[in-house]
Structure formats: C-alpha cells, structure tokens
Design a protein around this motif. Sequence first.
Motif, PDB file in Angstrom:
ATOM      1  N   LEU A 159      31.798  41.309  47.105  1.00 37.66           N
ATOM      2  CA  LEU A 159      31.201  42.076  46.799  1.00 37.66           C
ATOM      3  C   LEU A 159      31.124  43.152  47.591  1.00 37.66           C
ATOM      4  O   LEU A 159      31.122  43.831  47.673  1.00 37.66           O
ATOM      5  CB  LEU A 159      30.008  41.814  45.704  1.00 37.66           C
ATOM      6  N   PRO A 174      34.138  47.232  44.389  1.00 41.33           N
ATOM      7  CA  PRO A 174      33.380  47.988  42.701  1.00 41.33           C
ATOM      8  C   PRO A 174      34.675  46.609  41.924  1.00 41.33           C
ATOM      9  O   PRO A 174      33.737  47.256  40.888  1.00 41.33           O
ATOM     10  CB  PRO A 174      34.425  48.963  43.408  1.00 41.33           C
ATOM     11  N   GLU A 227      32.467  44.283  40.487  1.00 42.09           N
ATOM     12  CA  GLU A 227      31.306  44.967  39.758  1.00 42.09           C
ATOM     13  C   GLU A 227      31.576  44.968  38.630  1.00 42.09           C
ATOM     14  O   GLU A 227      30.179  45.091  37.288  1.00 42.09           O
ATOM     15  CB  GLU A 227      30.767  45.770  40.712  1.00 42.09           C
ATOM     16  N   SER A 228      31.939  45.834  38.707  1.00 38.98           N
ATOM     17  CA  SER A 228      32.572  46.656  36.562  1.00 38.98           C
ATOM     18  C   SER A 228      32.893  45.517  35.640  1.00 38.98           C
ATOM     19  O   SER A 228      33.081  45.509  34.928  1.00 38.98           O
ATOM     20  CB  SER A 228      33.957  47.001  37.047  1.00 38.98           C
ATOM     21  N   ASP A 282      40.583  43.534  35.166  1.00 40.00           N
ATOM     22  CA  ASP A 282      40.014  44.472  34.885  1.00 40.00           C
ATOM     23  C   ASP A 282      40.953  45.153  34.369  1.00 40.00           C
ATOM     24  O   ASP A 282      40.300  46.165  33.381  1.00 40.00           O
ATOM     25  CB  ASP A 282      40.037  45.062  36.686  1.00 40.00           C
ATOM     26  N   SER A 288      35.956  45.807  50.153  1.00 43.12           N
ATOM     27  CA  SER A 288      37.147  46.776  49.727  1.00 43.12           C
ATOM     28  C   SER A 288      37.074  46.833  47.870  1.00 43.12           C
ATOM     29  O   SER A 288      36.969  48.144  46.831  1.00 43.12           O
ATOM     30  CB  SER A 288      38.131  47.300  49.958  1.00 43.12           C
ATOM     31  N   ARG A 289      36.871  45.539  47.484  1.00 39.85           N
ATOM     32  CA  ARG A 289      37.315  45.131  46.562  1.00 39.85           C
ATOM     33  C   ARG A 289      36.045  44.486  45.314  1.00 39.85           C
ATOM     34  O   ARG A 289      35.964  44.579  44.336  1.00 39.85           O
ATOM     35  CB  ARG A 289      37.971  43.675  46.148  1.00 39.85           C
TER      36      ARG A 289
END
Length: 414
Positions: free
Chosen positions: A278, A284, A287-288, A252, A281-282
């Motif tokens: 997904l 997002p 998803e990014s 990321d 907590s990780r």
Amino acid sequence: MEKKKKKKKTKRENDMDTSSSDDDDDDDDRKTSNGVDHNADDDDDDEHDTDAEEEAMWARRPKRTLDLDNLVFEQGGHTMTNKKCKLPKGSKVVNKKDFQEVHIPAKRAKPYSNTEKHIKISDMPKWSHHGFPKMTQLNRVQSRCYPIAFGSSENMLLCAPTGAGKTNVAMLTVMRVLDQYRDPETDEIDTSKFKIVYVAPMKSLVQEMVLNFTNRLRKYNVVVKELSGDVQLSREQIEATQIIVTTPEKWDVITRKSGQRTYTQLVRLMIIDEIHLLHDSRGPVLESLVARLIRQTDSTREAVRLVGLSATLPNYEDVTDLLRVKPDSGLFFFDGSFRPCPLQQQYIGVTAKQAFKRHQLMNQITYDKVVEQAESKNQVLVFTHSRKDTAATARSIRDQAIEADKMSLFVQED
C-alpha cells in the motif's frame, strides 16, 4: 408597474434599418414615423443580459476559500520516514577501511504461555485434512490464527515475518469457505455458488500459488486458475473456476467492467498478499480493490470476507481500519521473534568515494561473505540490481575463487 428607463441605443443599433415586414400583427402597436420601434425588445434583451451577467458572476464566485499553505505536509511526502533510528540491544558496529559493518543479533523466541499450544491436524475436521498434506500440526503463528481463520468469517489482517507460514493461514480461510458450501453427509462441495480471489503482487508468485492450491485442493474438485497479463481467461473459464489467482492490476480491470458483475458477485473471499505494498507505487490500485469490495458488500448486503497478509507493518492500525478488521479479534501482529528460523542481520555500508574503487570493494566484500558461508556448508543467495550485474558478480566470484584456489567450495567433485 412603471416602465424602466430606456437605455441609450448603441451606434450599431442606430445604424440598423428599423423597417420590418415580418411582424404584421404587432405593427399597429409598435410602428412609428421612421419604421418599427424595437425599444421594447431592447428592454427585454437588456434585462435578460443583466440577469445572465449576475448569474455568471455568482457562479464564478468561489464557494470556499482554501489556504494551500496550510495543506502542505510538514514532513513531506514520505509519511513513514523515521527521524531517529536506534539499533536493537546487542548490536555492534565495526569500522573498517572504506566500509562499515553493522551486526544485529537474532531475536530470541518469546516463551509460550500456559494456555498456548499447537493445533494438531488430527484435531481438525477430518474432511479438511487433504488441504494440509504432510503436516502433523500447525506452527505457533498458524495456531494462534486458527480460531478466527477457520472458526469465523470476519475480516483478518495478519502481519508476520517471512517464513512464518502465512500461506497456511490463507488456506485455513479457504477451507472455511469450502465448509460453508459442503454437504455434511457426503462432504461434497457445491462449487457453483462461490468464488475466491487471491491477489498476489508478482506473476511468479501467482504461478507459485496456482500450483500450491491446485495440488492441495484437487481432492475437493476445486478449479484454480491464473489470471494475469500473460494468461487470459474467457467468461466460460472464469465461471468454471472457483479460485482465481491474479495480480492487483488485472483484477482492477476486471472489477471496473459492469458486464463482469455476474461472476464477481459470487466472490465470498478475497485474500490480498503482500498488502504492505500500500505504501508502494501500486498502493492506489490495492486501495481501489478494497474500496470497491466494501462498496459491493454495503450495496448488496452479501458478506464478502477480506483477508490481508503482510510482512511486519509499523502502522498496522491504519491498515486495520482500511480493511474493516476488528482490532480485538481479527488483527494478528507477530514480530521477528516468531520466526521459525532466527534471523541474524548484517548491513555493510561502503564509504569509498571513487566509483571504480567502490565497485571493486563491493565485489571483494561479496566474495569474502560468500566464502565464509560456503566454508560453513550454508546456502547463499546474492541479489544484484540487474541481470548485467548478476553475470558480472558471478564472474568476479569465480575469478577470485580461482585465484585463491577455492573453487572446490563452489564446484562439486566428480
């Protein structure tokens, strides 16, 4: 045009000295017996102030009204919460003093269809045999995925139980990329025109996959490197690497930097392992990564394959939409009946209320279950909440075994 009526001067304006010596050009038109007449300027200022106030009020006016009460989820933030739980057929519940046992039998394997068969390694292209050493054939899950994983470049989502062989399916997609840059006559691969990214959630899994891919792809001169918080790679090292095994957070950071586009544009395949995180907590971050890759594909018009590997998912249709997978061809869902080794499950719930008694009972149950498996010559893994609990549980099992004179189950005789 008629002049607007002059507004009354404020007390501050009346007290100001109206004499002026700067605007000589306008003195003849604007002078009065008391000095300079500022009424014309006041009219313009008042008019501008009124327009500014109206524009400010218009800007502050809400363009859209939202009813926040209607936006609240009735089920709360737990989107995967089940209201009703039903045990599978054949399960049984055993109630004992201060604890309860729930036994769930292993699922029976589904029968093979008439057209279903295992893909033999010898039936695959000869150049690809080095990627599957010591294997004679693909298992049932891998054989079903083979036509899409190795025979096409479309996006995939594979949901299968642990131990079903998802890593070999990932290897099939890697071999597909190698085939696209392979010289048919010499079988040499042009390693300068592509990169593959394998995203794993844990550093230990990253290191394991680096070792696995390195051993299997050494014959193809493919360089595999780890990129994580512990291992940093320079620009030159990344450019010389074909397969980058990394964590979601690290990739990321890499893809957010505009200066790194030179080699991220060479990515032709991204494999996301444990994509069921997904809902964690990780989520997002994952998803990014997916959204950024899809945006890159849409903007550059260069096809980048996206492959998701996951344990069994209850809402795999939603993940299919996220990854832009074709449900009729790229989606593969396998339940527990496709496990190579059937899995029998036992759940034990301790009902003792006192903390000390509950902890003591948990140690006793753990010892009994470990001895039961050890007497059957089976291997046992005991997971705890912390390193401190690991040491305490080990001492508890040792002490109880010594007291019961059963240390021979755990210690090899000389």
